[in-house]
Scaffold this motif. Structure first.
Motif, mmCIF file in Angstrom:
data_model
loop_
_atom_site.group_PDB
_atom_site.id
_atom_site.type_symbol
_atom_site.label_atom_id
_atom_site.label_comp_id
_atom_site.label_asym_id
_atom_site.label_seq_id
_atom_site.Cartn_x
_atom_site.Cartn_y
_atom_site.Cartn_z
ATOM 1 N N ARG A 125 37.550 -6.138 -1.380
ATOM 2 C CA ARG A 125 36.160 -6.607 -1.442
ATOM 3 C C ARG A 125 35.851 -7.524 -0.260
ATOM 4 N N PHE A 126 36.833 -8.346 0.102
ATOM 5 C CA PHE A 126 36.642 -9.228 1.251
ATOM 6 C C PHE A 126 36.455 -8.417 2.525
ATOM 7 N N LEU A 127 37.290 -7.389 2.722
ATOM 8 C CA LEU A 127 37.221 -6.593 3.941
ATOM 9 C C LEU A 127 35.913 -5.814 4.039
ATOM 10 N N GLU A 128 35.352 -5.438 2.896
ATOM 11 C CA GLU A 128 34.063 -4.760 2.925
ATOM 12 C C GLU A 128 32.996 -5.640 3.560
ATOM 13 N N VAL A 129 33.135 -6.951 3.368
ATOM 14 C CA VAL A 129 32.130 -7.886 3.872
ATOM 15 C C VAL A 129 32.485 -8.400 5.264
ATOM 16 N N HIS A 130 33.765 -8.720 5.485
ATOM 17 C CA HIS A 130 34.158 -9.458 6.698
ATOM 18 C C HIS A 130 35.195 -8.716 7.540
ATOM 19 N N HIS A 131 35.082 -7.399 7.618
ATOM 20 C CA HIS A 131 36.082 -6.650 8.371
ATOM 21 C C HIS A 131 36.075 -7.007 9.856
ATOM 22 N N LEU A 132 34.924 -7.376 10.410
ATOM 23 C CA LEU A 132 34.877 -7.680 11.840
ATOM 24 C C LEU A 132 35.768 -8.862 12.200
ATOM 25 N N GLY A 133 35.733 -9.916 11.383
ATOM 26 C CA GLY A 133 36.572 -11.083 11.668
ATOM 27 C C GLY A 133 38.048 -10.754 11.597
ATOM 28 N N VAL A 134 38.435 -9.975 10.603
ATOM 29 C CA VAL A 134 39.845 -9.616 10.453
ATOM 30 C C VAL A 134 40.280 -8.703 11.596
ATOM 31 N N LYS A 135 39.426 -7.765 11.975
ATOM 32 C CA LYS A 135 39.778 -6.870 13.087
ATOM 33 C C LYS A 135 39.879 -7.638 14.399
ATOM 34 N N ALA A 136 39.010 -8.615 14.599
ATOM 35 C CA ALA A 136 39.092 -9.430 15.815
ATOM 36 C C ALA A 136 40.423 -10.163 15.884
ATOM 37 N N LEU A 137 40.889 -10.675 14.743
ATOM 38 C CA LEU A 137 42.176 -11.369 14.707
ATOM 39 C C LEU A 137 43.329 -10.384 14.930
ATOM 40 N N ALA A 138 43.181 -9.170 14.421
ATOM 41 C CA ALA A 138 44.253 -8.174 14.547
ATOM 42 C C ALA A 138 44.496 -7.760 15.999
ATOM 43 N N LEU A 139 43.550 -8.017 16.874
ATOM 44 C CA LEU A 139 43.729 -7.642 18.274
ATOM 45 C C LEU A 139 44.877 -8.397 18.933
ATOM 46 N N HIS A 140 45.193 -9.593 18.402
ATOM 47 C CA HIS A 140 46.269 -10.381 19.023
ATOM 48 C C HIS A 140 47.241 -10.967 18.006
ATOM 49 N N ASP A 141 47.137 -10.563 16.754
ATOM 50 C CA ASP A 141 48.015 -11.103 15.725
ATOM 51 C C ASP A 141 48.650 -9.951 14.947
ATOM 52 N N ASP A 142 49.977 -9.840 15.015
ATOM 53 C CA ASP A 142 50.670 -8.717 14.377
ATOM 54 C C ASP A 142 50.540 -8.737 12.864
ATOM 55 N N GLU A 143 50.516 -9.937 12.254
ATOM 56 C CA GLU A 143 50.397 -10.011 10.797
ATOM 57 C C GLU A 143 49.056 -9.447 10.335
ATOM 58 N N MET A 144 47.991 -9.782 11.064
ATOM 59 C CA MET A 144 46.679 -9.250 10.720
ATOM 60 C C MET A 144 46.586 -7.760 11.046
ATOM 61 N N LEU A 145 47.315 -7.324 12.091
ATOM 62 C CA LEU A 145 47.347 -5.898 12.410
ATOM 63 C C LEU A 145 47.972 -5.111 11.262
ATOM 64 N N ARG A 146 49.023 -5.648 10.686
ATOM 65 C CA ARG A 146 49.637 -4.982 9.521
ATOM 66 C C ARG A 146 48.658 -4.920 8.353
ATOM 67 N N LEU A 147 47.913 -6.019 8.160
ATOM 68 C CA LEU A 147 46.944 -6.052 7.063
ATOM 69 C C LEU A 147 45.861 -5.001 7.276
ATOM 70 N N VAL A 148 45.332 -4.894 8.484
ATOM 71 C CA VAL A 148 44.307 -3.891 8.782
ATOM 72 C C VAL A 148 44.889 -2.486 8.622
ATOM 73 N N ASP A 149 46.100 -2.294 9.104
ATOM 74 C CA ASP A 149 46.763 -0.995 9.021
ATOM 75 C C ASP A 149 46.914 -0.535 7.574
ATOM 76 N N GLN A 150 47.260 -1.464 6.694
ATOM 77 C CA GLN A 150 47.560 -1.105 5.305
ATOM 78 C C GLN A 150 46.321 -1.061 4.412
ATOM 79 N N TRP A 151 45.284 -1.867 4.736
ATOM 80 C CA TRP A 151 44.233 -2.069 3.751
ATOM 81 C C TRP A 151 42.832 -1.692 4.183
#
Length: 605
Positions: A345-371
């Motif tokens: 539900r969070f990603l439906e609203v705020h996916h842009l912020g998480v994707k921006a973090l995933a560009l340079h953070d491996d932990e967030m990249l895993r989160l985007v990859d999985q969810w």
């Protein structure tokens, strides 16, 4: 003071600078402070510091700060440490002598500001400031009266108890800042979280403590924090995250927005300095990717700017920003582990912020990859699911490319990810960092043509006259006509252009629009494209099979031009003026062929 030059023997005089207090006040009001309303904050700071200084030696000393207002003026009284006559001269009648303030003990870490600084801001709303103070050292009370013209006088004061009273009378044009409702609102704004009781005309406005204090049951605390967000920010938060950075003496909470936030807008955070409001909308406290959160924090170590309305940019603020970013990231990782549905539900609203973090953070990249599900031509799915099913990750770099190629690629049993949305292509390219050996391939439209079936040599030889006439019609548009067989059969034509050709086409279009100077500059980058755009006719389409059977050169030209126009529209390609003219001409030409003229009708009779 006289000074003798050793070389020449001449005697010179050292003179003091003259300070125009009106000019200083004008500088404060127009260039340093955002509004005259800060006068009340400065007076509150002085009172809080005086109480803090006295209670350091006398823990049971009075702590109440009382503000009285009548609409024409204001009085603020405290039971703090007070000032001696010497200190009055040093602190109230000088500007900028910080070393002397240090010697007198009025620059301690526990203090919000420095004694006397706040009185200067008082001249923004008053022409005269009257201070009556009695020192805790037992010296007689002193009265100091300062005027906005830079003059002051000192005499005996009439105060029997230790502490200080400051009285202001509104200057003409500043009466609105002394209206009782305004003073009450400002006192609540700046002083509601102060550790000492503040009373405005008999009404208490402080003493509740910090909203995130932990002296309550968890459910009650969360309800209070949600209520604070509703009252202060006007929304019910998606979640509340506790913040704590000991190095900066910072505690507080981050409220996760329940609605999408614009990444281009700087998030405003509410910052308190030693429980006095510093600013209602401070930026730079969180990393740029964390635009989905609004913070309320109190700090004892971060430094304010000269106006004390923002945070000073230094190494400690940088370290604090990084620490707060780590805590928000930890919340996201914990949510993925404990409550995946809520994370979704969070990603439906705020996916842009998480994707921006995933560009340079491996932990967030895993989160985007999985969810985080992305758009593909085989349905929405996460990148982890996609590569689990298909192995190789092929993607398009633009939304238009995906729209053009999705159905065709699916018909060739080629799974395709839409990488055209913000950050998606960059995230896909980063995936090999998580899984070494993973193959990621950007699909160029012309690459797809290699998977199409060529026609039988005999069929192609028979259609050579048509292809020659069609190519003649397309030469002036710089397009190569190709005849292939591919699925789906319902699609008659594709316009395929590789990246280099697309760049050169856009370059030439821009060159034609600009002036002669810039046209010459752009011409230096104009290079012949190695591969021309391709107009790929689908021989499995029934309409195309009828078109390739035409023998009239004019009809062939009109039909191929019409198919070219349709390919541009279906592929979401830009329509140049020449393309628009061609579309219009082919449409009218085909209409003319389809509708008999009046002369023809008469002859048929």
């Amino acid at each position: 003071m006289a000074r003798t030059d050793k070389a020449s023997g001449e005697v010179t005089l050292n003179r003091s600078f003259q300070v125009d207090l009106r000019g200083v006040v004008d500088l404060l009001s127009h260039h340093l402070y955002s509004s005259p309303r800060v006068y009340l904050r400065e007076l509150l700071q002085n009172a809080v510091d005086a109480v803090t200084a006295r209670r350091a030696a006398e823990p049971d000393a009075p702590a109440e700060i009382e503000i009285t207002v009548d609409g024409e003026g204001l009085t603020i009284s405290d039971g703090g440490i007070g000032l001696t006559e010497e200190q009055v001269h040093e602190l109230l009648a000088t500007i900028g002598r910080s070393s002397k303030r240090d010697d007198l003990g009025f620059a301690r870490h526990e203090f919000l500001g420095q004694f006397g600084i706040g009185l200067l801001s008082a001249f923004m709303v008053a022409d005269e400031v009257r201070v009556v103070t009695r020192s805790a050292t037992g010296t007689p009370a002193v009265e100091w009266i300062g005027r906005s013209d830079g003059t002051y006088r000192i005499g005996p004061g009439s105060r029997s108890t230790v502490g200080t009273t400051v009285a202001l009378t509104a200057r003409p044009g500043a009466e609105q800042w002394f209206a009782p409702p305004t003073v009450l609102e400002l006192a609540r704004l700046y002083g509601s979280m102060l550790p000492f009781p503040v009373v405005v005309s008999g009404q208490a406005i402080s003493g509740a403590g910090l909203p995130w204090r932990t002296d309550r049951a968890a459910g009650e605390r969360r309800a209070d924090l949600v209520g604070y967000a509703q009252e202060t920010f006007g929304f019910t938060p998606f979640d509340v995250i506790d913040l704590d950075v000991p190095e900066a003496g910072l505690t507080g909470v981050a409220y996760v927005l329940p609605f999408p936030a614009n990444p281009a807008e700087h998030a405003g955070h509410r910052v308190y300095l030693k429980r006095m409001l510093l600013a209602e909308s401070t930026d730079g406290l969180l990393p740029g990717w964390a635009f989905f959160a609004r913070c309320v924090v109190d700090t004892t170590e971060l430094r304010p700017t000269a106006s004390r309305e923002a945070l000073y940019a230094d190494g400690l603020l940088d370290a604090t920003r990084e620490a707060l970013g780590d805590q928000l990231r930890g919340w996201l990782v914990g949510l993925a582990r404990t409550d995946p549905a809520r994370l979704g539900r969070f990603l439906e609203v705020h996916h842009l912020g998480v994707k921006a973090l995933a560009l340079h953070d491996d932990e967030m990249l895993r989160l985007v990859d999985q969810w985080l599900p992305l758009e593909t031509n085989v349905g929405r799915m996460t990148l982890a699911d996609f590569r689990g099913r298909h192995g190789l990750i092929r993607y398009t770099a633009t939304i238009d490319d995906f729209r053009q190629l999705a159905a065709v690629a699916a018909a060739q049993d080629m799974a395709l990810v839409n990488g055209g949305y913000t950050y998606d292509a960059e995230i896909i390219e980063r995936l090999p960092a998580l899984e070494p050996g993973l193959s990621v391939q950007r699909l160029d439209p012309t690459d797809l043509a290699t998977r199409f079936s060529a026609l039988d040599p005999d069929v192609e030889l028979a259609l050579r006259p048509f292809l020659t006439a069609a190519q003649r019609a397309m030469d002036r548009l710089g397009c190569e006509v190709v005849l292939r067989a591919y699925e789906p059969g319902s699609l008659p034509v594709l316009y395929l252009v590789d990246r280099a050709a697309a760049f050169q086409s856009e370059l030439r279009a821009t060159r034609d629009r600009v002036d002669e100077l810039w046209a010459g500059v752009l011409s230096a980058f104009d290079k012949p494209a190695e591969d021309r755009p391709q107009l790929v006719l689908n021989h499995r389409n029934s309409l195309v099979r009828r078109v390739v059977g035409l023998t009239d050169p004019e009809l062939i030209r009109l039909a191929v031009e019409a198919l070219y126009g349709q390919a541009l529209l279906l592929g979401y390609h830009p329509i140049r003026p020449a393309d628009a003219a061609l579309l219009n001409r082919s449409f009218l030409g085909l209409l003319d062929q389809a509708v008999p003229s009046s002369e023809s009708s008469e002859e048929s009779r």
